[in-house]
Structures are given as C-alpha cells and as structure tokens.
Motif scaffolding. Structure first.
Motif, PDB file in Angstrom:
ATOM      1  N   THR A 281     -14.805 -25.478 -67.257  1.00 42.52           N
ATOM      2  CA  THR A 281     -14.828 -24.273 -68.094  1.00 42.52           C
ATOM      3  C   THR A 281     -15.733 -23.194 -67.510  1.00 42.52           C
ATOM      4  N   ASP A 282     -16.601 -23.571 -66.582  1.00 40.28           N
ATOM      5  CA  ASP A 282     -17.457 -22.593 -65.903  1.00 40.28           C
ATOM      6  C   ASP A 282     -16.990 -22.322 -64.477  1.00 40.28           C
ATOM      7  N   TYR A 301     -19.571 -23.789 -61.651  1.00 33.52           N
ATOM      8  CA  TYR A 301     -20.681 -22.848 -61.432  1.00 33.52           C
ATOM      9  C   TYR A 301     -21.938 -23.592 -60.995  1.00 33.52           C
ATOM     10  N   ALA A 358     -21.522 -17.936 -67.468  1.00 31.96           N
ATOM     11  CA  ALA A 358     -20.270 -18.283 -66.801  1.00 31.96           C
ATOM     12  C   ALA A 358     -19.140 -17.305 -67.119  1.00 31.96           C
ATOM     13  N   PRO A 359     -18.920 -16.933 -68.407  1.00 33.05           N
ATOM     14  CA  PRO A 359     -17.829 -15.984 -68.678  1.00 33.05           C
ATOM     15  C   PRO A 359     -18.046 -14.617 -68.024  1.00 33.05           C
ATOM     16  N   GLU A 360     -19.297 -14.189 -67.930  1.00 36.72           N
ATOM     17  CA  GLU A 360     -19.591 -12.910 -67.279  1.00 36.72           C
ATOM     18  C   GLU A 360     -19.271 -12.978 -65.789  1.00 36.72           C
ATOM     19  N   GLN A 362     -17.199 -15.085 -64.327  1.00 36.57           N
ATOM     20  CA  GLN A 362     -15.750 -15.232 -64.177  1.00 36.57           C
ATOM     21  C   GLN A 362     -15.037 -13.893 -64.303  1.00 36.57           C
ATOM     22  N   GLU A 363     -15.473 -13.068 -65.236  1.00 39.55           N
ATOM     23  CA  GLU A 363     -14.859 -11.750 -65.404  1.00 39.55           C
ATOM     24  C   GLU A 363     -15.055 -10.905 -64.154  1.00 39.55           C
ATOM     25  N   ARG A 366     -12.775 -12.337 -61.305  1.00 39.84           N
ATOM     26  CA  ARG A 366     -11.367 -11.977 -61.504  1.00 39.84           C
ATOM     27  C   ARG A 366     -11.122 -10.518 -61.138  1.00 39.84           C
ATOM     28  N   GLU A 382     -16.103 -29.536 -69.591  1.00 38.24           N
ATOM     29  CA  GLU A 382     -17.277 -28.684 -69.656  1.00 38.24           C
ATOM     30  C   GLU A 382     -18.358 -29.305 -68.795  1.00 38.24           C
TER      31      GLU A 382
END
Length: 388
Positions: A281-282, A301, A358-360, A362-363, A366, A382
């Motif tokens: 997920t990371d 990550y 992690a979401p930051e 990944q954004e 991408r 996870e």
C-alpha cells in the motif's frame, strides 16, 4: 575543511544515483551528485555490463516507466541499440508485446556521454573523484558527508541524502544497520573484436553456487583485498577465454564486477519469493523479474528509507531487500525506479523538512510518469514498517 551546501546530496553516480539526482532536480531541489570515478553509469558503463534489462513483466505489461524508461531510450541518443523489440517502439497491445522483453543492449560510451549531458542540462552539480569517506550524523539526521579530494577532505552539507553508492557506504557510516555479503563471484564482462565484429561477452563463475570449483572463490565488496582480487581474477578469466576461442580483447571493464556487496538492513525487507504479485500500500514503484517472465513486484517505501536517519534514503542495491529480492533490485531498471523514488522523497524533505507520507510520495511519482497500478497485483499488503 572546505564545505558545500545543497538541498539534496546524492552519493554514487550509477543508474540509481543518476535517477535520484534527476528526480530531485526536477522537483525543484538544488542537487549535487558525488561519484568516486570519472563517468556516470557504474557497472552499466565502466563495468561493461551494458544490457538494460526488461522494463516489462514478460506478458506485455509495462512495469517500470518514468525515469527508468527515459534512461533506456536515452541509450539510443548517440549510438544504435540492439534487441529493442519494435513492438515497444510503437503503440501495441499487451498481447502483441507478450514474450518480447522491453530491454536493450547499448553502447557504454554513448550512455556515458548521454547521461552526463542530461544531468548537467537538468542543473545537477557533478563532482567526480569524490569518494565518500565519512558521515556526520546527529539527532536522527545526516548533517554532512565527507569526501576525499586532492586538496584534502571536503564536506557536503544538505537537507537530505541519497545513498546510491552501491555499497551502502553512507548508511554504514551514518550508523544504520547494514548487511555485508561475502558471496560475490568473479566476472569478466568485456568486448572482443575479430577485425570485423565488436561483441559484448561475459565470463563468470556460477553465480549462486554453494561451492565453487577448485581455484575459484567468493569475494566481499567492502575490503581492499577482496575488491582487488576480484578484479585480478576477472581479468584473468578474460585472458583465458581469449586464448580458448581466439578472440581479441578490445575493451575490458574499468570497474569491479561485484554484484551485491553491502545494503541497508531493516526489520522488514523486500523478498522475491514472498512478494511476487503483492501490492504494497506504500509502493513507490513496480518491476518485473529480469530472470523469468510472468512475475510482478511492487517496491515498498520502507525499502528505501533509513531506519535511524529520517533524511537518508537508499537507492539501487543499497535498498533493504533479502536474498533473491536483492538480486532483483540491483539491476538497472530497478535502480532507476528506486532512484527516482529516493530522489523525489529527498527533495520533499528539503522542501518540507520531513519525509512525505506514502500517499504524498505516490502522487508526486505518478505525476512524474511512474506507474503505480494496484490492479495488476493479486493481493495487497500494508508494509509493517511504513515510514512515519
């Protein structure tokens, strides 16, 4: 001691370091790249291991895009490449591309010229003959690295650092836990010429042998004695091969052929056997398996983050990966993928003062062309060691 100050300091100028420096510079950071030799590309140029291994999964699915694909295509800038399937040079379906690996054999000299030109054009400050010999770390952060120069030691201070040395030198000097392998074998990638054709050739001991033939041995990659002996033995193998088949040595490596030397060690590590078709997920990137088709991996990550130093990132074969997972992460496409992730995260630290979540990250990846596709994987996991 003379000092320089940057936002991001990348140590090591192989494909991992080049990708990290590019990613950090394109993220708006002031970046330096320190390389102990005099060319970029490491084993992929000075070591004559001039095969850009597959970016796909063998089933026609592109796994590693972004800078990883950019550098593959860069190899064509100043020389033709061979074995780049035409299905990957034009729009085509996955079924058309299935079984045709997206890889290329390239000219080391042309790649050296193109890599150096690209990094300079992107605003990266290159420093050659810069061998990292020490690290200053305090309060859970790396403050500076020291390199040996002709005028004495020089300190490079930065907000964040990327260890792309191939030997986890920065991680080791910073007090991170590392693993040191002693199971490298002698290799001899080289070019031969018969008066008409130039050929890239490789001689090697059995890579995963439990016991080597008489007269052969394993090598560590962190001692002067073993590094030197591996070079001597590899060149002896080249001489012997030439005598056996009558080939002429045209170009021999100016770099050792050690595959996996020292890496970051963490409680959770990337594994080839356990993490095939697993979506972390990371995840910060995706790769195929260069040794065999139909396999897919995501890279967590935590594999690229320092455990003790919050502003330290690892790339390429310095990453936290165990066994054959380490073997997957040491090759050029994986080095470029982890390098782009590490450089992007390092630039974030320089800008925001802390690691991206992690979401930051990944954004941001991408947006820079990296493929992150959880739908390609069978199950999600996870990472128990997600960076804070």
């Amino acid at each position: 001691m003379r000092e320089y100050t940057y936002d991001v300091c990348v140590c090591g100028g192989g494909f991992a370091g080049a990708a990290a420096a590019l990613a950090a510079a394109r993220s708006g950071a002031l970046v330096c790249l320190l390389e102990k030799g005099y060319v970029l590309g490491g084993l992929g140029t000075a070591g004559a291991i001039a095969i850009y291994l597959p970016l796909d999964d063998g089933d026609g699915e592109l796994m590693s895009a972004g800078i990883a694909e950019e550098l593959l295509l860069l190899s064509k800038k100043y020389a033709p490449v061979t074995r780049l399937p035409e299905e990957w040079e034009r729009p085509a379906s996955a079924s058309e591309r299935a079984g045709k690996r997206y890889q290329a054999e390239y000219s080391p000299g042309a790649m050296i010229l193109a890599l150096e030109e690209l990094l300079v054009e992107e605003g990266v400050d290159l420093y050659y003959d810069a061998h990292v010999t020490g690290v200053e770390a305090e309060g859970g952060r790396v403050l500076s690295v020291t390199v040996s120069g002709k005028e004495g030691p020089i300190a490079f201070r930065a907000s964040s650092f990327v260890d792309a040395t191939g030997d986890a030198d920065v991680c080791f000097f910073a007090g991170e836990e590392t693993f040191d392998s002693g199971r490298n074998v002698a290799t001899g990638w080289h070019y031969t010429y018969d008066g008409r054709d130039l050929r890239l050739r490789m001689v090697s001991d059995p890579i995963w042998a439990e016991a080597l033939p008489e007269g052969h041995r394993f090598y560590r990659g962190t001692t002067l004695e073993d590094i030197t002996q591996s070079c001597l033995d590899g060149r002896r193998m080249i001489r012997e091969r030439g005598r056996e088949d009558g080939s002429w040595p045209f170009h021999v490596p100016a770099f050792h052929g050690l595959r996996m030397t020292r890496r970051l060690k963490k409680p959770f590590e990337f594994s080839e056997e356990e993490h095939e078709r697993v979506w972390f997920t990371d995840a910060v990137g995706m790769i195929g398996n260069w040794k065999k088709p139909h396999l897919r991996y995501s890279i967590p990550y935590s594999a690229i983050t320092g455990e003790k130093c919050s502003n330290l990132f690892a790339a390429g074969r310095c990453c936290a990966a165990v066994g054959l997972g380490w073997d997957l992460l040491r090759v050029i496409p994986s080095c470029s993928v982890t390098g782009q992730a590490a450089g992007t995260a390092a630039a974030w630290v320089a800008r925001a003062g802390k690691r991206p979540a992690a979401p930051e990250l990944q954004e941001a990846l991408r947006a820079a062309g990296v493929r992150l596709e959880p739908g390609l994987f069978a199950r999600a996991l996870e990472d128990p060691c997600l960076p804070e």
